[in-house]
Design an enzyme around this catalytic site. Structure first.
Site, PDB file in Angstrom:
ATOM      1  N   TYR A  50       0.822  -1.211   0.000  1.00 37.77           N
ATOM      2  CA  TYR A  50       0.000   0.000   0.000  1.00 37.77           C
ATOM      3  C   TYR A  50       0.861   1.268   0.000  1.00 37.77           C
ATOM      4  CZ  TYR A  50      -4.741  -1.811   0.825  1.00 37.77           C
ATOM      5  OH  TYR A  50      -5.973  -2.400   0.701  1.00 37.77           O
ATOM      6  N   LYS A  63       2.722 -15.285   2.847  1.00 37.36           N
ATOM      7  CA  LYS A  63       2.950 -16.035   1.603  1.00 37.36           C
ATOM      8  C   LYS A  63       4.448 -16.336   1.552  1.00 37.36           C
ATOM      9  CE  LYS A  63       1.557 -17.773  -2.373  1.00 37.36           C
ATOM     10  NZ  LYS A  63       0.711 -18.993  -2.437  1.00 37.36           N
ATOM     11  N   ASP A 123      -3.351 -18.094   0.628  1.00 33.40           N
ATOM     12  CA  ASP A 123      -4.325 -18.791  -0.226  1.00 33.40           C
ATOM     13  C   ASP A 123      -5.054 -19.872   0.576  1.00 33.40           C
ATOM     14  OD1 ASP A 123      -1.877 -20.134  -0.069  1.00 33.40           O
ATOM     15  OD2 ASP A 123      -1.933 -20.891  -2.120  1.00 33.40           O
ATOM     16  N   ASP A 146      -6.710  -6.819   3.985  1.00 28.26           N
ATOM     17  CA  ASP A 146      -7.789  -6.142   3.256  1.00 28.26           C
ATOM     18  C   ASP A 146      -8.705  -7.183   2.624  1.00 28.26           C
ATOM     19  OD1 ASP A 146      -9.187  -4.001   1.952  1.00 28.26           O
ATOM     20  OD2 ASP A 146      -8.104  -4.490   0.116  1.00 28.26           O
ATOM     21  N   ASP A 148     -12.751  -8.642   4.041  1.00 18.95           N
ATOM     22  CA  ASP A 148     -13.991  -8.600   3.250  1.00 18.95           C
ATOM     23  C   ASP A 148     -14.605  -9.991   3.172  1.00 18.95           C
ATOM     24  OD1 ASP A 148     -13.687  -5.866   2.654  1.00 18.95           O
ATOM     25  OD2 ASP A 148     -14.329  -6.157   0.577  1.00 18.95           O
TER      26      ASP A 148
HETATM   27  C1  IPM Z   1     -10.578  -0.919   3.646  1.00 17.59           C
HETATM   28  C2  IPM Z   1     -10.749  -0.310   2.285  1.00 17.59           C
HETATM   29  C3  IPM Z   1      -9.557   0.587   1.994  1.00 17.59           C
HETATM   30  C4  IPM Z   1      -8.329  -0.291   1.966  1.00 17.59           C
HETATM   31  C5  IPM Z   1      -9.680   1.430   0.696  1.00 17.59           C
HETATM   32  C6  IPM Z   1     -10.917   2.306   0.724  1.00 17.59           C
HETATM   33  C7  IPM Z   1      -8.464   2.261   0.447  1.00 17.59           C
HETATM   34  O1  IPM Z   1     -10.913  -1.298   1.324  1.00 17.59           O
HETATM   35  O2  IPM Z   1     -10.526  -0.162   4.637  1.00 17.59           O
HETATM   36  O3  IPM Z   1     -10.499  -2.140   3.738  1.00 17.59           O
HETATM   37  O4  IPM Z   1      -7.998  -0.884   0.931  1.00 17.59           O
HETATM   38  O5  IPM Z   1      -7.693  -0.380   3.002  1.00 17.59           O
HETATM   39 MG    MG Z   2     -11.050  -3.264   2.126  1.00 18.64          MG
END
Ligand code: IPM
Ligand code: MG
Length: 349
Positions: free
Chosen positions: A137, A188, A220, A244, A248
């Protein structure tokens, strides 16, 4: 008086933050003063920058930051440094918010909303500890260039130094120690040098935590295990990019991305609190957003930054009760508006 920077941001951000502020008041959170500022696309449109100096200043002065979401399709064509996402990345970086805690727990009432079979999903009760200020990042160099053959080439740098790894590892071990005592470090290391260092340093740090059971998993495999048997995880510690993605994924296992809160902490008590979902421009302004992730983020704020754990407990219990009473926004298969969801939590207080 504690100063809370309110940064609602874009899309559904303002709608969900509004409900969280209502719930904080109704729950009896004490001594909070709010200062609101623009962030993301909203700030770009008004002031020409996604993270204006004024906003950064409020965030710096505040004891805690309650954040909605950033992201606005109108801004997708802007140069990268002006895009809304840069606001949250800039805040994390400027305030040194390196430790991101993303708990994922399934409220039993939502077992049917999970993407997993109910008997698999109900076992989820984990925290992802994601490093937030390093990795690919922020690594330099990065950019777009032309190869000698004249092809366009994009490149980024994945990097961590040992101090960055050790401090997030410690947060992982401490978090595990306060829970079921299991830490899984995700990397990884079979391919990446960065990950080899990550694994070595995590093992070194583990010497200070003999009471925590440490395991390692390739990312993975972790993605696969998270849907196969999420109940095996207690605390997962991982880098910025892997965290990240896995967070999700964990959110869908836990019913809806509209349910998951997060805390981004510095080395002291200051934190930024935000739902893990984005700005959802497709439903912005329609009252369809689920405010529970933001309400639960506000509870985390009370617990981690404001020493009001009892009020945090009360809010979390009220969310559970509201769900038990049938409160469902569209993402949970119901038809309740954002405000009605807020009302349901307040009624349950
Ligand atoms: C998160 C989001 C952010 C990230 C984006 C909005 C930059 O996806 O907080 O997980 O990738 O960290
Ligand atoms: Mg995110």
């Amino acid at each position: 008086m504690a100063l809370i920077a309110l940064l609602p941001g874009d899309g559904i951000g303002p709608e969900v933050v509004e409900q969280a502020v209502r719930v904080l008041a109704a729950a009896g959170a004490e001594g909070l003063a709010y200062e609101e500022a623009l962030v993301g696309g909203a700030a770009y449109k008004a002031e020409g920058h996604p993270l204006p100096e004024k906003t950064l200043d409020v965030a710096r002065r505040a004891d805690a930051i309650l954040f909605g979401a950033v992201g606005d399709p109108d801004c997708d064509a802007l140069e990268r440094h002006l895009r809304p996402e840069q606001a949250i990345l800039g805040l994390r970086r400027a305030l040194g918010l390196f430790a991101n805690l993303r708990p994922a727990k399934l409220f039993p009432e939502l077992a049917d909303a999970s993407a997993l079979r109910p008997e698999v999903a109900t076992a989820i009760d984990l925290v992802i500890v994601r490093e937030l200020t390093g990795d690919v990042y922020f690594g330099q160099p990065r950019g777009l260039r032309k190869t000698e053959a004249g092809l366009r080439e994009g490149f980024d740098t994945m990097r961590y130094d040992e101090a960055e790894i050790a401090r997030i590892a410690r947060v992982g071990f401490e978090t595990a120690r306060a829970r079921r005592g299991k830490l899984c470090s995700v990397d990884k290391a079979n391919v990446l040098e960065t990950s080899q260092l990550w694994r070595d340093v995590v093992i070194e740090v583990s010497a200070d935590y003999p009471d925590v059971a440490l395991s390692h998993m390739y990312v993975d495999n972790a993605a696969m295990q998270l849907v196969r048997n999420p109940g095996q995880f207690d605390v997962v510690v991982t880098g910025n990019l892997f965290g990240d993605i896995l967070s999700d994924q964990a959110s869908m296992c836990a019913g809806s991305i509209g349910m998951l809160p997060s805390a981004s902490l510095d080395s002291g008590k200051k934190g930024l609190y935000e739902p893990i979902h984005g700005s959802a421009p497709d439903i912005a302004g329609e009252g369809k957003a689920n405010p529970l992730a933001t309400i639960l983020s506000a509870a985390m704020m009370l617990r981690y930054s404001l020493d009001q754990a009892a009020v945090a407990d009360r809010i979390e219990a009220a969310v559970a009760r509201a769900l038990a009473n049938g409160a469902r926004s569209p993402d949970l298969g119901g038809g309740m508006t954002t405000a009605a969801m807020g009302d349901a939590v307040i009624a349950a207080l």
